[in-house]
Design a protein around this motif. Structure first.
Motif, mmCIF file in Angstrom:
data_model
loop_
_atom_site.group_PDB
_atom_site.id
_atom_site.type_symbol
_atom_site.label_atom_id
_atom_site.label_comp_id
_atom_site.label_asym_id
_atom_site.label_seq_id
_atom_site.Cartn_x
_atom_site.Cartn_y
_atom_site.Cartn_z
ATOM 1 N N ASP A 43 -16.188 63.534 58.907
ATOM 2 C CA ASP A 43 -15.873 61.608 59.449
ATOM 3 C C ASP A 43 -15.153 60.946 57.282
ATOM 4 O O ASP A 43 -15.521 60.662 56.913
ATOM 5 C CB ASP A 43 -16.678 61.028 59.242
ATOM 6 C CG ASP A 43 -16.051 60.501 61.440
ATOM 7 O OD1 ASP A 43 -14.561 61.253 61.076
ATOM 8 O OD2 ASP A 43 -16.700 61.334 62.846
ATOM 9 N N PHE A 44 -17.086 61.512 57.082
ATOM 10 C CA PHE A 44 -18.272 61.464 55.514
ATOM 11 C C PHE A 44 -16.197 61.027 54.186
ATOM 12 O O PHE A 44 -16.720 60.266 53.839
ATOM 13 C CB PHE A 44 -18.729 61.709 55.322
ATOM 14 C CG PHE A 44 -19.224 61.612 54.066
ATOM 15 C CD1 PHE A 44 -20.385 60.480 53.708
ATOM 16 C CD2 PHE A 44 -19.216 62.942 52.841
ATOM 17 C CE1 PHE A 44 -20.529 60.806 52.203
ATOM 18 C CE2 PHE A 44 -19.812 62.757 51.506
ATOM 19 C CZ PHE A 44 -20.516 61.199 51.320
ATOM 20 N N GLN A 52 -13.719 61.936 54.732
ATOM 21 C CA GLN A 52 -12.001 61.365 54.649
ATOM 22 C C GLN A 52 -12.952 59.226 55.104
ATOM 23 O O GLN A 52 -11.680 58.541 53.928
ATOM 24 C CB GLN A 52 -11.774 61.171 56.104
ATOM 25 C CG GLN A 52 -10.334 60.064 56.742
ATOM 26 C CD GLN A 52 -10.385 60.613 58.232
ATOM 27 O OE1 GLN A 52 -10.677 59.998 59.470
ATOM 28 N NE2 GLN A 52 -8.156 60.307 57.864
ATOM 29 N N ASP A 53 -13.247 59.233 54.771
ATOM 30 C CA ASP A 53 -14.083 57.279 54.433
ATOM 31 C C ASP A 53 -13.467 57.408 53.101
ATOM 32 O O ASP A 53 -13.691 56.708 52.239
ATOM 33 C CB ASP A 53 -15.449 57.128 55.099
ATOM 34 C CG ASP A 53 -15.890 56.656 56.552
ATOM 35 O OD1 ASP A 53 -14.037 57.009 57.306
ATOM 36 O OD2 ASP A 53 -16.448 56.856 57.304
ATOM 37 N N ASN A 54 -14.748 58.306 52.404
ATOM 38 C CA ASN A 54 -15.094 58.276 51.045
ATOM 39 C C ASN A 54 -13.316 58.821 49.477
ATOM 40 O O ASN A 54 -12.762 58.047 48.784
ATOM 41 C CB ASN A 54 -15.620 59.050 50.203
ATOM 42 C CG ASN A 54 -16.862 59.342 50.221
ATOM 43 O OD1 ASN A 54 -18.219 57.840 50.246
ATOM 44 N ND2 ASN A 54 -17.923 59.016 52.119
ATOM 45 N N LYS A 89 -10.381 57.304 51.670
ATOM 46 C CA LYS A 89 -9.384 56.945 51.994
ATOM 47 C C LYS A 89 -10.059 55.580 51.013
ATOM 48 O O LYS A 89 -9.480 54.602 50.343
ATOM 49 C CB LYS A 89 -9.990 55.993 53.443
ATOM 50 C CG LYS A 89 -9.520 57.227 54.443
ATOM 51 C CD LYS A 89 -9.077 56.265 55.668
ATOM 52 C CE LYS A 89 -7.622 57.352 56.387
ATOM 53 N NZ LYS A 89 -8.265 56.531 57.790
ATOM 54 N N ALA A 90 -11.569 55.169 50.675
ATOM 55 C CA ALA A 90 -12.015 54.487 49.543
ATOM 56 C C ALA A 90 -11.628 54.436 48.430
ATOM 57 O O ALA A 90 -10.899 53.561 47.302
ATOM 58 C CB ALA A 90 -13.465 54.326 49.704
ATOM 59 N N GLU A 91 -11.278 55.762 48.000
ATOM 60 C CA GLU A 91 -11.045 56.181 46.664
ATOM 61 C C GLU A 91 -9.740 56.336 46.236
ATOM 62 O O GLU A 91 -8.940 55.535 45.105
ATOM 63 C CB GLU A 91 -11.512 57.398 45.867
ATOM 64 C CG GLU A 91 -11.643 57.849 44.555
ATOM 65 C CD GLU A 91 -12.525 56.567 43.057
ATOM 66 O OE1 GLU A 91 -12.569 56.837 42.423
ATOM 67 O OE2 GLU A 91 -13.285 56.465 44.580
ATOM 68 N N SER A 136 -7.301 54.302 47.388
ATOM 69 C CA SER A 136 -7.470 52.346 47.749
ATOM 70 C C SER A 136 -7.579 51.829 46.851
ATOM 71 O O SER A 136 -7.425 51.371 45.885
ATOM 72 C CB SER A 136 -8.398 51.579 48.914
ATOM 73 O OG SER A 136 -7.900 50.455 48.847
ATOM 74 N N ARG A 137 -8.596 52.098 46.405
ATOM 75 C CA ARG A 137 -9.406 52.075 45.020
ATOM 76 C C ARG A 137 -8.800 51.941 43.835
ATOM 77 O O ARG A 137 -8.268 51.066 42.909
ATOM 78 C CB ARG A 137 -11.110 52.136 44.747
ATOM 79 C CG ARG A 137 -11.432 52.069 43.282
ATOM 80 C CD ARG A 137 -13.055 52.633 43.274
ATOM 81 N NE ARG A 137 -13.201 53.947 42.337
ATOM 82 C CZ ARG A 137 -12.332 54.200 41.684
ATOM 83 N NH1 ARG A 137 -12.988 52.717 39.918
ATOM 84 N NH2 ARG A 137 -11.887 55.476 41.267
ATOM 85 N N CYS A 162 -4.767 60.121 53.863
ATOM 86 C CA CYS A 162 -5.836 61.534 53.995
ATOM 87 C C CYS A 162 -5.391 61.507 55.824
ATOM 88 O O CYS A 162 -5.120 59.984 57.078
ATOM 89 C CB CYS A 162 -7.254 61.214 54.018
ATOM 90 S SG CYS A 162 -7.882 61.869 53.804
ATOM 91 N N ARG A 207 -6.769 63.584 59.303
ATOM 92 C CA ARG A 207 -7.742 64.949 59.799
ATOM 93 C C ARG A 207 -6.842 65.285 60.800
ATOM 94 O O ARG A 207 -6.620 64.847 61.941
ATOM 95 C CB ARG A 207 -9.196 63.661 60.402
ATOM 96 C CG ARG A 207 -9.616 63.271 59.160
ATOM 97 C CD ARG A 207 -11.225 63.550 60.324
ATOM 98 N NE ARG A 207 -11.638 63.956 60.646
ATOM 99 C CZ ARG A 207 -12.303 63.828 62.188
ATOM 100 N NH1 ARG A 207 -13.011 62.386 61.381
ATOM 101 N NH2 ARG A 207 -12.808 64.235 62.965
#
Length: 154
Positions: free
Chosen positions: A48-49, A51-53, A55-57, A59-60, A67, A69
């Motif tokens: 989860d950690f 994937q969240d990071n 996805k954020a990168e 998007s940024r 991404c 899972r």
């Protein structure tokens, strides 16, 4: 504990269509279904950690990537592995939205979170299968050793 299911050898297409009416997850290894153990909470939290990071990168940076899972990667004629995470270009999945979530084109990045039952699978088998596909980057996240191994295809 990993167990094999049925003695029948499955084709890749039969694997994609297989439904035993359970929530079991399987990998296809040399035509045989291998039942995957349920994930540990630690593995899920790490995935989860990450994937969240990711996805954020993505998007940024405005990258045309997604991404996923626990989606599949076809690694051979009668082989398909479930990856903890992978990143692929959006166009790679757009035309296959209604098919099983198994990519037949190598992802840009594959990530495996090692658990006690997956050590040889993640470090040995998936490593060689992903290298044979020329996946550009493969991360092995090993919480038991507090280590991340980054393998690059050159």
């Amino acid at each position: 504990m990993k167990s094999k299911v049925a003695e029948k050898l499955f084709t890749f297409d039969e694997y994609l269509a297989y439904d035993d009416r359970t929530d079991n997850r399987y990998e296809l290894v040399d035509g045989r279904l291998e039942l995957m153990n349920p994930r540990t909470f630690r593995d899920l939290l790490i995935a989860d950690f990450l994937q969240d990071n990711f996805k954020a990168e993505i998007s940024r940076l405005g990258l045309p990537w997604v991404c996923f899972r626990e989606a599949g990667i076809r690694t051979g004629w009668r082989k398909s592995r479930l990856s903890d995470l992978y990143i692929v270009p959006v166009e790679q999945v757009q035309e296959f939205l209604d098919r099983s979530a198994v990519t037949e084109i190598p992802p840009l990045l594959a990530v495996e979170v090692v658990s006690p039952e997956s050590v040889s699978r993640d470090y040995r088998f998936k490593r060689s299968e992903y290298a044979a596909l020329e996946i550009p980057e493969y991360w092995i996240v090993d919480p038991m050793k507090s280590k991340v191994t980054v393998l690059l295809w050159e």
